[in-house]
Design a protein around this motif. Structure first.
Motif, short mmCIF file in Angstrom:
data_model
loop_
_atom_site.label_atom_id
_atom_site.label_comp_id
_atom_site.label_asym_id
_atom_site.label_seq_id
_atom_site.Cartn_x
_atom_site.Cartn_y
_atom_site.Cartn_z
N ASP A 36 -5.26 0.34 -0.51
CA ASP A 36 -3.81 0.26 -1.21
C ASP A 36 -2.57 0.44 -0.34
OD1 ASP A 36 -1.86 0.10 -3.08
OD2 ASP A 36 -2.66 1.75 -4.27
N ALA A 37 -2.07 -0.62 0.25
CA ALA A 37 -0.86 -0.18 1.25
C ALA A 37 0.41 0.68 0.41
CB ALA A 37 -0.32 -1.41 1.69
N ALA A 38 0.30 0.72 -1.06
CA ALA A 38 1.49 1.40 -1.64
C ALA A 38 1.18 2.74 -1.67
CB ALA A 38 1.38 0.77 -3.11
N ARG A 39 0.06 3.26 -0.92
CA ARG A 39 -0.26 4.69 -1.25
C ARG A 39 0.27 5.45 0.05
NH1 ARG A 39 -1.04 7.62 -4.98
NH2 ARG A 39 -2.21 9.00 -3.72
N ASP A 40 0.45 4.79 1.04
CA ASP A 40 0.99 5.49 2.45
C ASP A 40 1.47 4.40 3.17
OD1 ASP A 40 1.00 6.95 4.86
OD2 ASP A 40 0.09 8.68 3.84
N ILE A 41 2.54 4.74 3.95
CA ILE A 41 3.06 3.91 5.01
C ILE A 41 2.23 3.95 6.28
CG2 ILE A 41 5.26 4.06 4.48
CD1 ILE A 41 5.74 5.93 6.75
N LYS A 42 1.13 4.81 6.33
CA LYS A 42 0.26 4.78 7.64
C LYS A 42 -0.65 3.70 7.60
CE LYS A 42 0.38 9.88 8.17
NZ LYS A 42 -0.49 10.94 8.07
N ILE A 43 -0.87 3.19 6.28
CA ILE A 43 -2.21 2.29 6.05
C ILE A 43 -1.92 0.77 6.83
CG2 ILE A 43 -3.16 0.73 4.23
CD1 ILE A 43 -3.08 3.30 2.49
N LEU A 44 -0.74 0.45 6.38
CA LEU A 44 -0.34 -0.88 7.31
C LEU A 44 -0.23 -0.78 8.77
CD1 LEU A 44 2.50 -2.75 5.02
CD2 LEU A 44 0.10 -3.34 5.31
N ALA A 45 0.25 0.53 9.15
CA ALA A 45 0.22 0.62 10.89
C ALA A 45 -1.22 0.83 11.33
CB ALA A 45 0.97 1.83 10.80
N LEU A 46 -1.85 1.31 10.37
CA LEU A 46 -3.25 1.44 11.16
C LEU A 46 -3.97 -0.17 10.87
CD1 LEU A 46 -4.93 4.63 9.17
CD2 LEU A 46 -4.54 4.41 11.66
N LEU A 47 -3.69 -0.81 10.23
CA LEU A 47 -4.23 -2.13 9.89
C LEU A 47 -3.74 -3.00 11.37
CD1 LEU A 47 -4.04 -3.35 6.21
CD2 LEU A 47 -6.07 -2.50 7.58
N MET A 48 -2.42 -2.79 11.52
CA MET A 48 -1.70 -3.52 12.45
C MET A 48 -2.56 -3.22 13.71
SD MET A 48 0.37 -5.83 11.84
CE MET A 48 1.12 -6.19 13.46
N GLN A 49 -2.68 -1.85 13.92
CA GLN A 49 -3.67 -1.20 15.28
C GLN A 49 -4.99 -1.73 15.16
OE1 GLN A 49 -2.62 2.70 15.43
NE2 GLN A 49 -0.30 2.26 15.34
N SER A 50 -5.63 -2.28 14.20
CA SER A 50 -6.82 -2.54 14.26
C SER A 50 -7.37 -3.92 14.54
CB SER A 50 -7.32 -2.16 12.51
OG SER A 50 -8.77 -2.53 12.53
#
Length: 314
Positions: free
Chosen positions: A137-151
């Motif tokens: 759920d990307a709405a939970r924390d801005i870190k989530i999208l950043a981690l996905l982009m780095q993955s």
């Protein structure tokens, strides 16, 4: 060096892949490619490659029918920089290059007496729960999208279309997690206990799992009201599943073998399986062996019956 390649347009918007130095990826419309974008008739079966060495990220057109554009210019081979845009067929890709890798902290799967619940869980997910997916759920924390982009793991938003593009920053994302995924260890270290998402095991291909899950993005309440259903929030799903009828469980599980999520107490992993007669709930202790498992009855609060919508939204 790490390079993230993400689709920015069309029905595949949000799908991405990550590469590290020494790796390459083939992009195209068919299974000849590593990163498959089906449905774009202007994309060749094998259209272009991205190749990384220690110093450069190189784009190569693979004799594609309609050519490859880098920042609006047709190229056969070119060095790619962070922020560049690649257009192949009718699909636009965004490129992000990192020369200093922001790696997830190392987690060594261990079952020693002093192992943390997250370390125990990592070992279990890597060895006992495969093939593994997670809906984040990307709405939970801005870190989530950043981690996905780095993955480098395959991922895509469950939303589609114009409205889905508008909601990309707060959308649920399906991610396929490899056994040795750095992303998995990072998710457990940073997200376990913060309701970042729900894990699941399924032998089906990525797009089949995504199509199935999209049917449950919205539901209809008994009074006819249509609402979003945040099934990918463990606080919602662990309460909802025990209230479902056998038919509802069969429909919700489909090809999925198990749903896995955090409990209110973080030393417990909740596992839900479809028995054919309803959802079977099992609480798996993640605490050290010396710590006695706390027994708690399953909670089954009254919940309105929900009717899945025929068409997934948005």
């Amino acid at each position: 060096m790490i390079v993230s390649l993400e689709v920015k347009s069309g029905p595949w918007a949000g799908k991405g892949v990550r590469l590290q130095s020494g790796q390459s990826v083939r992009v195209g419309r068919t299974q000849k490619s590593d990163f498959v974008i089906s449905g774009d008739s202007h994309l060749s079966g094998l259209h272009f490659t991205i190749e990384l060495d220690e110093n450069n990220c190189r784009l190569r057109d693979v004799n594609s029918r309609n050519g490859t554009l880098l920042n609006g210019q047709a190229v056969t081979t070119a060095i790619v920089q962070s922020g560049d845009t690649i257009v192949a067929g009718e699909t636009t890709f965004a490129v992000m290059v990192q020369h200093d890798e922001a790696r997830a902290p190392d987690v060594v799967p261990s079952l020693s007496a002093d192992a943390t619940p997250q370390q125990r869980l990592l070992a279990m997910l890597q060895n006992e729960y495969q093939p593994l997916y997670v809906v984040l759920d990307a709405a939970r924390d801005i870190k989530i999208l950043a981690l996905l982009m780095q993955s480098k793991e395959e991922h895509q938003s469950l939303y589609e279309g114009v409205e889905g593009a508008k909601l990309s920053q707060v959308a649920p994302y399906l991610v396929k997690l490899g056994k040795d995924s750095l992303l998995l260890s990072s998710l457990l270290l940073e997200g376990w206990g913060n309701s970042w998402g729900v894990y699941l095991t399924c032998a089906s291909e990525f797009q089949e799992v995504r199509r199935h899950l999209r049917h449950f993005l919205e539901v209809q309440l008994p009074d006819g009201k249509q609402v979003y259903f945040r099934f990918y929030d463990p606080r919602v799903l662990r309460v909802f599943l025990p209230t479902c009828t056998a038919d509802e469980v069969n429909q919700f599980f489909g090809p999925i073998k198990q749903y896995l999520m955090e409990d209110e107490k973080l030393d417990k992993l909740l596992q839900f399986s479809n028995t054919g007669r309803g959802a079977d709930k099992k609480a798996i202790d993640l605490s050290p062996p010396a710590v006695a498992e706390e027994k708690r009855p399953a909670s089954s609060p009254g919940t309105p019956t929900l009717a899945w919508l025929d068409k997934p939204m948005p």
